[in-house]
Write an enzyme that holds these catalytic residues in place. Structure first.
Site, short mmCIF file in Angstrom:
data_model
loop_
_atom_site.label_atom_id
_atom_site.label_comp_id
_atom_site.label_asym_id
_atom_site.label_seq_id
_atom_site.Cartn_x
_atom_site.Cartn_y
_atom_site.Cartn_z
N SER A 138 0.86 -1.12 0.22
CA SER A 138 -0.50 -0.45 -0.13
C SER A 138 1.23 1.11 -0.06
O SER A 138 2.09 0.97 0.46
CB SER A 138 -1.27 -0.25 1.24
OG SER A 138 -1.67 0.76 0.94
N TYR A 151 -1.34 -1.52 10.05
CA TYR A 151 -2.27 -1.22 9.20
C TYR A 151 -0.57 -0.93 8.20
O TYR A 151 -0.18 -1.90 7.60
CB TYR A 151 -3.04 -0.63 9.16
CG TYR A 151 -3.14 -1.07 7.32
CD1 TYR A 151 -3.76 -1.91 6.94
CD2 TYR A 151 -3.21 0.37 6.82
CE1 TYR A 151 -3.87 -2.78 5.22
CE2 TYR A 151 -3.35 0.49 5.17
CZ TYR A 151 -3.64 -0.80 5.15
OH TYR A 151 -3.69 -1.01 3.21
#
Length: 259
Positions: A138, A151
């Site tokens: 990401s 995350y």
């Protein structure tokens, strides 16, 4: 005909990988928790593209989930030519205020299973002198993100791990790629329990990249043997490069304001 294994294949980017790979006449092993959604997708792709599909309904947050999948594939006598480690989720909130069990499950899914499946399937690819692995990271992996601390850390792990494997396997015939999308058309924000006010802000100020574009760009980058690709256009390129130019403390304070 080659075979690809896609985790998190029931929705979002994973389902789109399945569709685009099926269109390339690649047989599929589809993995996710939701068996109904997997069976529906599998039937559709078999009918439309004339491929073979295998469905494995598996909770990837369970211990030894990767080994369970590997054993089932071995039992079918399948060789995996492309592994797409796509399954993952996020969580929003101050670390100390969020359920620790959820954070540990996130690490299990975003990191542990990805490493486990890579470790199980990569050796056979190297022996054959061909194969490919796509790991979904990401743009969050390029810097710490307050209120999404675990995350962002998991995605930084995925990015660094994948790029290291890319170097290690440059001369083995195995292609390795880290894909770093920004916000995409998915249930991510809902699953991460973002507050409604922030969701509204994101929807108005952040352009969501279609899953179709993310997957098409990823498959193109894989063929060109890149180590990573940042999808989603110029804005995401700015985001991932900002840490190179701003002092760390200033960067973190600015990110904290956004989230």
């Amino acid at each position: 005909m080659k075979t690809a294994l896609v985790t998190g294949a029931s929705t979002g980017i994973g389902a789109e990988f399945a569709r685009q790979l099926a269109a390339q006449k690649t047989n599929l092993v589809l993995v996710a928790r939701s068996e109904d959604k997997l069976q529906e997708l599998a039937a559709q792709l078999e009918s439309e593209q004339g491929i073979q599909t295998y469905v494995i309904a598996q909770d990837l947050t369970a211990p030894q989930a990767g080994a369970t999948i590997y054993q089932k594939i071995e039992h079918q006598g399948l060789n995996i030519d492309l592994l797409v480690n796509n399954a993952g989720f996020g969580d929003y909130g101050t670390f100390s205020d969020r359920p620790l069990e959820k954070q540990m499950s996130m690490i299990q899914l975003n990191v542990n299973v990805l490493v486990e499946l890579t470790g199980l399937f990569l050796p056979a690819m190297k022996r054959r002198g061909e194969g490919a692995i796509i790991n979904i990271s990401s743009i969050a992996g390029f810097q710490p993100i307050p209120r999404m601390s675990v995350y962002a850390a998991t995605k930084a792990f995925v990015l660094n791990f994948t790029e290291a494997l890319w170097v290690e396997n440059k001369d083995t015939g195995v292609k390795i790629l880290a894909v770093c999308p920004g916000p995409t058309e998915s249930e991510f924000f809902k699953a991460a329990e973002f507050p409604a006010s922030l969701m509204d802000k994101n929807n108005s100020s952040m352009k969501l990249t279609s899953n179709t574009v993310v997957v098409a760009d990823a498959l193109k980058a894989l063929e060109s043997k890149q180590s990573n690709i940042v999808t989603g256009g110029f804005v995401n390129q700015i985001i991932v490069n900002l840490p190179r130019f701003l002092p760390r403390d200033l960067l973190l304070k600015q990110i904290a304001k956004i989230f």
